[in-house]
Motif scaffolding. Structure first.
Motif, PDB file in Angstrom:
ATOM      1  N   LYS A   1       0.821  -1.194   0.000  1.00  0.00           N
ATOM      2  CA  LYS A   1       0.000   0.000   0.000  1.00  0.00           C
ATOM      3  C   LYS A   1       0.866   1.259   0.000  1.00  0.00           C
ATOM      4  O   LYS A   1       0.594   2.226  -0.723  1.00  0.00           O
ATOM      5  CB  LYS A   1      -0.929  -0.007   1.220  1.00  0.00           C
ATOM      6  CG  LYS A   1      -1.915   1.150   1.202  1.00  0.00           C
ATOM      7  CD  LYS A   1      -2.776   1.310   2.446  1.00  0.00           C
ATOM      8  CE  LYS A   1      -2.856   0.211   3.385  1.00  0.00           C
ATOM      9  NZ  LYS A   1      -3.727   0.462   4.545  1.00  0.00           N
ATOM     10  N   LEU A   2       1.935   1.251   0.813  1.00  0.00           N
ATOM     11  CA  LEU A   2       2.827   2.403   0.854  1.00  0.00           C
ATOM     12  C   LEU A   2       3.547   2.606  -0.472  1.00  0.00           C
ATOM     13  O   LEU A   2       3.772   3.747  -0.903  1.00  0.00           O
ATOM     14  CB  LEU A   2       3.851   2.233   1.983  1.00  0.00           C
ATOM     15  CG  LEU A   2       3.289   2.276   3.407  1.00  0.00           C
ATOM     16  CD1 LEU A   2       4.381   1.986   4.430  1.00  0.00           C
ATOM     17  CD2 LEU A   2       2.651   3.630   3.690  1.00  0.00           C
ATOM     18  N   GLN A   3       3.922   1.486  -1.147  1.00  0.00           N
ATOM     19  CA  GLN A   3       4.571   1.596  -2.449  1.00  0.00           C
ATOM     20  C   GLN A   3       3.630   2.211  -3.473  1.00  0.00           C
ATOM     21  O   GLN A   3       4.037   3.055  -4.281  1.00  0.00           O
ATOM     22  CB  GLN A   3       5.035   0.207  -2.910  1.00  0.00           C
ATOM     23  CG  GLN A   3       5.784   0.213  -4.240  1.00  0.00           C
ATOM     24  CD  GLN A   3       7.096   0.973  -4.162  1.00  0.00           C
ATOM     25  OE1 GLN A   3       7.840   0.807  -3.192  1.00  0.00           O
ATOM     26  NE2 GLN A   3       7.367   1.811  -5.145  1.00  0.00           N
ATOM     27  N   GLU A   4       2.369   1.808  -3.420  1.00  0.00           N
ATOM     28  CA  GLU A   4       1.377   2.378  -4.350  1.00  0.00           C
ATOM     29  C   GLU A   4       1.212   3.880  -4.103  1.00  0.00           C
ATOM     30  O   GLU A   4       1.118   4.665  -5.045  1.00  0.00           O
ATOM     31  CB  GLU A   4       0.041   1.666  -4.174  1.00  0.00           C
ATOM     32  CG  GLU A   4       0.046   0.221  -4.659  1.00  0.00           C
ATOM     33  CD  GLU A   4      -1.264  -0.495  -4.375  1.00  0.00           C
ATOM     34  OE1 GLU A   4      -2.131   0.121  -3.710  1.00  0.00           O
ATOM     35  OE2 GLU A   4      -1.419  -1.649  -4.804  1.00  0.00           O
ATOM     36  N   LYS A   5       1.196   4.265  -2.841  1.00  0.00           N
ATOM     37  CA  LYS A   5       1.082   5.692  -2.522  1.00  0.00           C
ATOM     38  C   LYS A   5       2.309   6.464  -2.998  1.00  0.00           C
ATOM     39  O   LYS A   5       2.210   7.576  -3.515  1.00  0.00           O
ATOM     40  CB  LYS A   5       0.906   5.884  -1.013  1.00  0.00           C
ATOM     41  CG  LYS A   5      -0.456   5.486  -0.492  1.00  0.00           C
ATOM     42  CD  LYS A   5      -0.583   5.827   0.991  1.00  0.00           C
ATOM     43  CE  LYS A   5      -1.975   5.510   1.505  1.00  0.00           C
ATOM     44  NZ  LYS A   5      -2.127   5.843   2.939  1.00  0.00           N
ATOM     45  N   TYR A   6       3.499   5.831  -2.840  1.00  0.00           N
ATOM     46  CA  TYR A   6       4.726   6.488  -3.291  1.00  0.00           C
ATOM     47  C   TYR A   6       4.725   6.681  -4.798  1.00  0.00           C
ATOM     48  O   TYR A   6       5.048   7.767  -5.298  1.00  0.00           O
ATOM     49  CB  TYR A   6       5.934   5.659  -2.863  1.00  0.00           C
ATOM     50  CG  TYR A   6       7.249   6.189  -3.423  1.00  0.00           C
ATOM     51  CD1 TYR A   6       7.882   7.275  -2.822  1.00  0.00           C
ATOM     52  CD2 TYR A   6       7.834   5.606  -4.546  1.00  0.00           C
ATOM     53  CE1 TYR A   6       9.070   7.776  -3.335  1.00  0.00           C
ATOM     54  CE2 TYR A   6       9.013   6.104  -5.071  1.00  0.00           C
ATOM     55  CZ  TYR A   6       9.632   7.182  -4.453  1.00  0.00           C
ATOM     56  OH  TYR A   6      10.786   7.677  -4.980  1.00  0.00           O
ATOM     57  N   ASP A   7       4.355   5.632  -5.532  1.00  0.00           N
ATOM     58  CA  ASP A   7       4.315   5.728  -7.000  1.00  0.00           C
ATOM     59  C   ASP A   7       3.315   6.786  -7.445  1.00  0.00           C
ATOM     60  O   ASP A   7       3.587   7.572  -8.371  1.00  0.00           O
ATOM     61  CB  ASP A   7       3.952   4.377  -7.607  1.00  0.00           C
ATOM     62  CG  ASP A   7       5.041   3.328  -7.375  1.00  0.00           C
ATOM     63  OD1 ASP A   7       6.191   3.730  -7.099  1.00  0.00           O
ATOM     64  OD2 ASP A   7       4.736   2.117  -7.463  1.00  0.00           O
ATOM     65  N   ALA A   8       2.153   6.807  -6.805  1.00  0.00           N
ATOM     66  CA  ALA A   8       1.145   7.806  -7.168  1.00  0.00           C
ATOM     67  C   ALA A   8       1.644   9.212  -6.865  1.00  0.00           C
ATOM     68  O   ALA A   8       1.432  10.139  -7.652  1.00  0.00           O
ATOM     69  CB  ALA A   8      -0.156   7.527  -6.410  1.00  0.00           C
ATOM     70  N   SER A   9       2.349   9.385  -5.745  1.00  0.00           N
ATOM     71  CA  SER A   9       2.882  10.701  -5.391  1.00  0.00           C
ATOM     72  C   SER A   9       3.943  11.140  -6.386  1.00  0.00           C
ATOM     73  O   SER A   9       3.987  12.313  -6.790  1.00  0.00           O
ATOM     74  CB  SER A   9       3.474  10.661  -3.986  1.00  0.00           C
ATOM     75  OG  SER A   9       2.491  10.315  -3.039  1.00  0.00           O
ATOM     76  N   ALA A  10       4.809  10.203  -6.787  1.00  0.00           N
ATOM     77  CA  ALA A  10       5.844  10.543  -7.759  1.00  0.00           C
ATOM     78  C   ALA A  10       5.236  10.980  -9.081  1.00  0.00           C
ATOM     79  O   ALA A  10       5.716  11.924  -9.723  1.00  0.00           O
ATOM     80  CB  ALA A  10       6.771   9.348  -7.963  1.00  0.00           C
TER      81      ALA A  10
END
Length: 550
Positions: free
Chosen positions: A439-448
């Protein structure tokens, strides 16, 4: 006209005996049948006896005595206290007709109702309502009560009077009348008012004030270990141990009767009492009676009825059994997210203080739908501690609890605590941790991706501004060159007077037009640049408001 009143009290020349609820009066036929169609018909039936029995007469012998005086033309006072009884008696005796007793009582009642609809003389209306239960329920009393309630609600329903209506309810003289009503009659009165009312503010205020007055000198004054004010008739008390210094004395009778009255009011009427109004009595009530034996179920019901007005401190003061009762009585759909958070936080405090059992936790979590993400960390924390004890949850209960807790929404801190206590299966903690990483990786990718899109848009806006500025400046340079050339040609090539005049005029006009065009172009470019810069600033400001830019 003959004065028949003098024969009323002495009983001289009596020719009829009237028995009212077993009590005898020696009266005279003539005054009675001139006023009453009932006596006129009954006298016609008499043959061998000169006695008439009136069974279940409204108001008994006292009310009949007043009516008998009226029949003898003796002056009687028709007041708000006796008008309902006199009207019931007049209907019983069929005292109809112009100027007769039934009409006169109707005039006074209608005057009280008319004033009440305008918000005038409300104490008289409440007194009139309070007098109705003294008489046996019949068609007349039902109609009178209905008319009184309609008049009161008519005033309440006018929104422009809503604040004034609430202030009227809180008046001591009006509230005292309500407080002296029989409780069952008061409940029935509130039900009628609620059915008729479209503006419940005044009704809600009445319920809250009634509870506050009912508990005054009792539970409300018992907070923080203070001694209750007990009257001489309420000498029987019990000393309660509490976590604070000192003791609290509660009348045994009060602890059951008053709690039950509050519970019945809240359950039957279901008022929408504001948090400000409820704070005057709800928290003190829960705190005062939380240690009283046998009060857990009632306290739980009261808390359930006032679910979203209960604060965290009040919940913490409730015993585990009271909290279980609260969970069983409350409708989970009525729980606000804030209240759910308070309950979850309360469970953490209880388990830290070792005041929560595994069985109690199971009953509470089964009933309350604490599905929101903010509750999951607290629930996992409580479950971890409870299951780490020697008398922890059984395997079946543990599986049931884990099924109700969404560990995917738990934080790193909560998962680490569960892993350290070694009370939650390690594979479940691992799976939850992996889900959290994903979930955190998905949030990071979306933020990037958001950052990249924003940078592109910012760059595009900056390039647009630069290109517009370059294009806007070049016409101004060209205009200056043209203007200088025209001036040099004018001074270098003199001609005839008329030619010079025409040339001068032409050049002057050209200069004026050229200068105006240049100033206008410069203004346009400046305004356009400012507009683009404003848009860019607004765009950057909006981005800073997002969580990504905070």
């Amino acid at each position: 006209m003959m004065d028949v009143g003098k024969f009323r009290l002495g009983g001289e020349l009596s020719d009829i005996e009237v028995v009212v609820n077993g009590k005898k009066l020696q009266l005279h036929r003539f005054p009675l049948y001139t006023r009453s169609n009932f006596f006129l018909k009954e006298f016609a039936k008499l043959t061998l006896t000169n006695s008439i029995a009136l069974e279940s007469f409204p108001g008994g012998i006292d009310m009949f005595t007043i009516i008998a005086d009226y029949c003898y033309n003796i002056s009687v006072d028709i007041t708000v206290d006796n008008v309902v009884g006199l009207r019931c008696g007049a209907k019983y005796l069929e005292m109809y007709g112009s100027g007769n007793l039934y009409e006169k009582t109707g005039v006074l009642i209608e005057e009280i109702l008319s004033n009440a609809r305008k918000g005038k003389d409300l104490p008289l209306l409440v007194k009139l309502i309070a007098s109705i239960p003294k008489y046996k329920t019949n068609e007349t009393t039902k109609h009178a009560l209905d008319q009184c309630c309609s008049a009161l609600v008519h005033y309440w329903n006018k929104t422009q009077f809503s604040t004034t209506a609430i202030e009227q309810i809180k008046r001591k003289d009006i509230l005292a009348i309500f407080m002296h009503m029989e409780f069952e009659f008061f409940i029935s009165l509130l039900k009628i008012l609620k059915r008729k009312s479209t503006n419940s503010d005044a009704l809600d205020a009445l319920v809250s004030e009634y509870i506050l007055q009912d508990l005054d000198g009792d539970a409300v004054n018992s907070c923080n270990g203070k001694e209750l004010e007990v009257s001489d008739k309420e000498t029987e008390t019990r000393v309660l141990e509490s976590g604070q210094a000192g003791s609290t004395e509660l009348p045994v009778a009060f602890s059951s009767e008053k709690l039950e009255r509050v519970q019945k009011l809240l359950d039957d009427i279901q008022p929408n009492i504001s948090q400000g109004a409820a704070s005057k009595w709800l928290k003190p009530l829960l705190e005062a009676y939380s240690q009283v034996d046998g009060s857990d179920i009632v306290l739980g019901s009261i808390a359930a009825a006032m679910v979203n007005q209960v604060d965290g401190d009040s919940i913490l003061k409730m015993s585990e059994d009271a909290l279980i009762s609260f969970a069983e009585k409350v409708n989970p759909a009525n729980l606000s997210e804030l209240t759910k958070d308070l309950i979850a936080e309360n469970l953490v405090k209880r388990v830290d203080a070792d005041h929560l059992t595994a069985a109690g936790f199971m009953k509470i979590i089964r009933r309350l739908e604490l599905h929101q993400a903010s509750c999951q960390d607290n629930l996992l924390y409580v479950l971890s501690l409870l299951n780490s004890k020697s008398d922890g949850l059984g395997e079946a209960d543990l599986k049931e609890c884990l099924a109700m807790i969404n560990m995917k929404n738990c934080s790193v801190k909560a998962l680490r605590h569960a892993q350290q206590t070694n009370s939650i299966p390690a594979d479940l903690v691992l799976i939850a941790a992996l889900d959290l990483c994903e979930k955190l990786q998905e949030k990071y990718d979306a933020s990037a991706q958001i950052i990249q899109d924003q940078e592109k848009e910012i760059s595009s806006l900056m390039l647009d501004n630069f290109g517009m500025l370059r294009n806007d400046v070049s016409p101004q340079r060209h205009s200056k060159q043209v203007r200088v050339s025209s001036h040099s040609n004018f001074y270098a090539s003199p001609t005839r007077s008329d030619s010079r005049s025409g040339s001068s005029s032409s050049t002057s006009n050209g200069r004026t037009v050229d200068g105006l065009w240049s100033d206008h172009t410069l203004t346009q470019s400046t305004n356009s640049l400012q507009e683009h810069n404003t848009k860019l600033s607004e765009y950057l400001h909006r981005q800073r408001q997002t969580k990504l830019w905070k």
